[in-house]
Design an enzyme around this catalytic site. Sequence first.
Site, PDB file in Angstrom:
ATOM      1  N   LYS A  23      41.832  41.473  45.280  1.00 12.00           N
ATOM      2  CA  LYS A  23      43.015  42.246  43.608  1.00 12.00           C
ATOM      3  C   LYS A  23      43.730  41.175  43.040  1.00 12.00           C
ATOM      4  O   LYS A  23      45.448  40.857  43.560  1.00 12.00           O
ATOM      5  CB  LYS A  23      43.533  43.770  43.855  1.00 12.00           C
ATOM      6  CG  LYS A  23      43.960  44.240  42.683  1.00 12.00           C
ATOM      7  CD  LYS A  23      44.089  46.411  43.078  1.00 12.00           C
ATOM      8  CE  LYS A  23      43.841  46.705  41.164  1.00 12.00           C
ATOM      9  NZ  LYS A  23      44.077  47.085  40.576  1.00 12.00           N
ATOM     10  N   LEU A  31      35.872  45.117  43.325  1.00 10.99           N
ATOM     11  CA  LEU A  31      36.914  45.720  44.309  1.00 10.99           C
ATOM     12  C   LEU A  31      36.227  47.217  44.365  1.00 10.99           C
ATOM     13  O   LEU A  31      35.210  47.872  44.219  1.00 10.99           O
ATOM     14  CB  LEU A  31      37.632  46.070  42.832  1.00 10.99           C
ATOM     15  CG  LEU A  31      39.313  46.675  43.345  1.00 10.99           C
ATOM     16  CD1 LEU A  31      39.735  45.198  44.034  1.00 10.99           C
ATOM     17  CD2 LEU A  31      40.048  46.960  42.592  1.00 10.99           C
ATOM     18  N   TYR A  44      47.913  41.953  43.210  1.00 10.35           N
ATOM     19  CA  TYR A  44      48.866  42.756  42.650  1.00 10.35           C
ATOM     20  C   TYR A  44      48.103  44.594  42.931  1.00 10.35           C
ATOM     21  O   TYR A  44      47.002  44.561  43.973  1.00 10.35           O
ATOM     22  CB  TYR A  44      48.590  43.396  41.432  1.00 10.35           C
ATOM     23  CG  TYR A  44      47.632  43.623  40.749  1.00 10.35           C
ATOM     24  CD1 TYR A  44      46.593  42.937  40.403  1.00 10.35           C
ATOM     25  CD2 TYR A  44      47.338  44.861  39.660  1.00 10.35           C
ATOM     26  CE1 TYR A  44      45.357  43.295  39.973  1.00 10.35           C
ATOM     27  CE2 TYR A  44      46.329  45.226  39.190  1.00 10.35           C
ATOM     28  CZ  TYR A  44      45.147  44.237  39.115  1.00 10.35           C
ATOM     29  OH  TYR A  44      43.781  44.559  38.560  1.00 10.35           O
ATOM     30  N   GLU A  95      30.182  46.974  37.658  1.00  8.41           N
ATOM     31  CA  GLU A  95      31.146  47.706  37.948  1.00  8.41           C
ATOM     32  C   GLU A  95      31.850  47.812  36.606  1.00  8.41           C
ATOM     33  O   GLU A  95      31.091  47.173  35.577  1.00  8.41           O
ATOM     34  CB  GLU A  95      32.674  47.634  39.201  1.00  8.41           C
ATOM     35  CG  GLU A  95      33.102  46.416  39.161  1.00  8.41           C
ATOM     36  CD  GLU A  95      34.655  46.021  39.774  1.00  8.41           C
ATOM     37  OE1 GLU A  95      34.892  47.170  39.941  1.00  8.41           O
ATOM     38  OE2 GLU A  95      34.065  44.512  40.306  1.00  8.41           O
TER      39      GLU A  95
HETATM   40  C1  LIG Z   1      37.561  46.089  38.583  1.00  4.56           C
HETATM   41  C2  LIG Z   1      38.081  47.296  39.020  1.00  4.56           C
HETATM   42  N1  LIG Z   1      37.357  48.359  39.666  1.00  4.56           N
HETATM   43  C3  LIG Z   1      37.748  48.688  39.746  1.00  4.56           C
HETATM   44  C4  LIG Z   1      38.759  49.688  39.882  1.00  4.56           C
HETATM   45  C5  LIG Z   1      38.988  51.153  40.891  1.00  4.56           C
HETATM   46  O1  LIG Z   1      40.254  51.426  41.637  1.00  4.56           O
HETATM   47  P1  LIG Z   1      41.184  52.026  42.770  1.00  4.56           P
HETATM   48  O2  LIG Z   1      40.590  53.385  42.510  1.00  4.56           O
HETATM   49  O3  LIG Z   1      41.861  51.691  43.401  1.00  4.56           O
HETATM   50  O4  LIG Z   1      42.072  52.116  41.284  1.00  4.56           O
HETATM   51  C6  LIG Z   1      39.855  48.905  39.776  1.00  4.56           C
HETATM   52  C7  LIG Z   1      41.663  49.625  39.037  1.00  4.56           C
HETATM   53  O5  LIG Z   1      42.253  48.830  38.481  1.00  4.56           O
HETATM   54  C8  LIG Z   1      39.448  47.864  38.776  1.00  4.56           C
HETATM   55  O6  LIG Z   1      40.574  46.946  38.603  1.00  4.56           O
END
Ligand SMILES: Cc1ncc(COP(=O)(O)O)c(C=O)c1O
Length: 287
Positions: A149, A205, A35, A181
Amino acid sequence: MSVYPIILSQTGFAHRDELTYPFEERGLQFGDGVYEVIRIYGGKYYLLTEHVERLFRSAEAIKLSLPFSNQDITKRLLDLLEQNEMVSDGIVYLQATRGSAPRNHAFPTDTQANVYAYIRDMPRKTNNLINGVSAITQRDTRWENCYIKSLNLLPNVLAKQAAQENGSYEAILERDGIVTECSSSNIYLVKNDNIYTHPATKTILHGCVRMRVEQFAGNDNIPFVEEAFAVEDIFAADELFLSSSTSEVMPIVEVDGKMIADGKPGKVTRQLQEAYEKDANINKIVT
Ligand SMILES: Cc1ncc(COP(=O)(O)O)c(C=O)c1O
């Protein structure tokens, strides 16, 4: 408005009430899908290309063949905004699963991916962006492939729930004392004007906003050091902040009930918030 009425599915546009799935659906039964959540400001996507590219990387990593090209889905996502006459701040949620098939762990044959995308309003979190938020630390109990993701979010869900029950905004995840994270965002520590964050390995991620934060830091000559830090380093930090599509660049001013530095958003965080607002072409909320 909550969810806008027109949604995108693999067969085209439909009214949201028309979309149903059989109960034997791979996303529902196995979390077998990927997603994206993409920010919308004033009816326009922010970082659309980056998100679509990541969707394809995630799909490839789970051997899921998407029923559209990069150009197709980009166009359809743009059409989705137009069809709904979307002009406000919001998000699009887009997911693709391995389709509907009798329940069996192994991949089904001759099954098309199920895809849907919908948009909803989501105002900016102005108060949190100005004052900062609190967080708690939690063990990172996720699998080894967090760069994908995927729909499997149970450890993230449990960590976020623990944060919420504690009255906190986010859960900071640690593996053996090393911060990876957060439950739904990336995290950074500022010490002596350097930004530290976990390297973009398979363990985190690779956030689209993280990519931008690295660029903003480069533009302002702030060293961006991809070096993981430990939980105890948090309490000696000059600043701490997180980033995501829904949280932007968000100061963290308290962790596990202890104040970070003087308990106020720091100057590097403010500089990055300003760079974010310029890049996304949105109003300055901190003056
Ligand atoms: C586990 C995780 N890390 C980091 C992020 C940040 O990603 P992005 O900057 O692409 O929204 C998300 C975003 O939903 C996330 O679920």
